[in-house]
Design a protein around this motif. Structure first.
Motif, PDB file in Angstrom:
ATOM      1  N   LEU A   1       0.823  -1.206   0.000  1.00  0.00           N
ATOM      2  CA  LEU A   1       0.000   0.000   0.000  1.00  0.00           C
ATOM      3  C   LEU A   1       0.860   1.260   0.000  1.00  0.00           C
ATOM      4  N   SER A   2       1.926   1.243   0.792  1.00  0.00           N
ATOM      5  CA  SER A   2       2.828   2.388   0.849  1.00  0.00           C
ATOM      6  C   SER A   2       3.481   2.641  -0.512  1.00  0.00           C
ATOM      7  N   ASN A   3       3.964   1.578  -1.126  1.00  0.00           N
ATOM      8  CA  ASN A   3       4.582   1.705  -2.447  1.00  0.00           C
ATOM      9  C   ASN A   3       3.577   2.192  -3.484  1.00  0.00           C
ATOM     10  N   SER A   4       2.324   1.755  -3.340  1.00  0.00           N
ATOM     11  CA  SER A   4       1.286   2.152  -4.293  1.00  0.00           C
ATOM     12  C   SER A   4       1.004   3.644  -4.198  1.00  0.00           C
ATOM     13  N   GLN A   5       1.004   4.175  -2.982  1.00  0.00           N
ATOM     14  CA  GLN A   5       0.788   5.614  -2.828  1.00  0.00           C
ATOM     15  C   GLN A   5       1.939   6.400  -3.469  1.00  0.00           C
ATOM     16  N   ILE A   6       3.153   5.937  -3.250  1.00  0.00           N
ATOM     17  CA  ILE A   6       4.313   6.612  -3.852  1.00  0.00           C
ATOM     18  C   ILE A   6       4.217   6.559  -5.372  1.00  0.00           C
ATOM     19  N   LEU A   7       3.787   5.412  -5.907  1.00  0.00           N
ATOM     20  CA  LEU A   7       3.660   5.277  -7.360  1.00  0.00           C
ATOM     21  C   LEU A   7       2.637   6.274  -7.900  1.00  0.00           C
ATOM     22  N   THR A   8       1.510   6.450  -7.210  1.00  0.00           N
ATOM     23  CA  THR A   8       0.503   7.404  -7.692  1.00  0.00           C
ATOM     24  C   THR A   8       1.061   8.826  -7.700  1.00  0.00           C
ATOM     25  N   ILE A   9       1.901   9.154  -6.730  1.00  0.00           N
ATOM     26  CA  ILE A   9       2.529  10.477  -6.691  1.00  0.00           C
ATOM     27  C   ILE A   9       3.440  10.657  -7.902  1.00  0.00           C
ATOM     28  N   ARG A  10       4.185   9.604  -8.230  1.00  0.00           N
ATOM     29  CA  ARG A  10       5.064   9.660  -9.405  1.00  0.00           C
ATOM     30  C   ARG A  10       4.235   9.813 -10.691  1.00  0.00           C
ATOM     31  N   LEU A  11       3.105   9.120 -10.743  1.00  0.00           N
ATOM     32  CA  LEU A  11       2.248   9.189 -11.926  1.00  0.00           C
ATOM     33  C   LEU A  11       1.644  10.586 -12.088  1.00  0.00           C
TER      34      LEU A  11
END
Length: 202
Positions: free
Chosen positions: A165-175
């Motif tokens: 979940l933490s990695n997914s939030q970071i990925l959305t920020i990058r996107l």
């Protein structure tokens, strides 16, 4: 695959499948640790260029596969430095959103069997959760075994989920950052923002 066939379209499909499968195998075998350059793709770059797919296509495919395999921390710095000069931004965004939706939908499914987590689901935006579920259902990831999103190097299942979940939030920020330089539609940027907030809530 190296020879001209009677049907150029069939040849392109076969070559693309070969390259995608090669990228999946390469990424699975790649040693864990930060990747600072697409130069790591080596001979795959030569083959992609020879077949006319280009380096941008290969870079995009590699990042897509890396995230599908849960290699977020390995390629995060690489994604941060990406722009229209070295990747296909729109394809990265579509694939990235699909990856996050698959991860969240996986979490939703697992949470339904756990009392406390089930209560949390009841507090989430039902419309957004349904959108995520539909997006996950329609997604066609390169890595078919999407349960591989869980980082098996983390022994405890709950910790793996937390990391997911933490990695997914970071990925959305990058996107979101990538979307800001690729003229992505406002509706998609808004949806990515909503998903980022939701992932942070979980």
């Amino acid at each position: 695959l190296f020879n001209v066939t009677k049907d150029p379209k069939l040849q392109d499909v076969n070559q693309e499948k070969f390259l995608r499968d090669a990228v999946v195998s390469f990424t699975k075998e790649l040693k864990r640790g930060p990747i600072d350059s697409f130069g790591v793709l080596g001979e795959l770059s030569l083959l992609a260029t020879r077949w006319g797919f280009g380096q941008k296509w290969l870079n995009t495919t590699f990042l897509t596969v890396a995230y599908e395999l849960g290699r977020d921390e390995d390629v995060d710095d690489l994604l941060v430095r990406c722009d229209a000069d070295n990747v296909l931004p729109s394809q990265i965004i579509v694939a990235g959103v699909n990856t996050v939706c698959l991860r969240l939908d996986y979490f939703f499914h697992a949470a339904k069997s756990q009392g406390e987590a089930r209560n949390v689901l009841g507090l989430l935006d039902a419309e957004l959760c349904e959108w995520i579920h539909q997006r996950a259902e329609a997604a066609q990831p390169t890595v078919k075994s999407w349960f591989e999103f869980e980082d098996q190097s983390v022994p405890d299942h709950e910790k793996r989920i937390t990391k997911l979940l933490s990695n997914s939030q970071i990925l959305t920020i990058r996107l979101l950052s990538l979307a800001s330089i690729s003229n992505e539609e406002a509706s998609m940027r808004a949806k990515i923002h909503s998903i980022s907030v939701l992932a942070g809530t979980l």
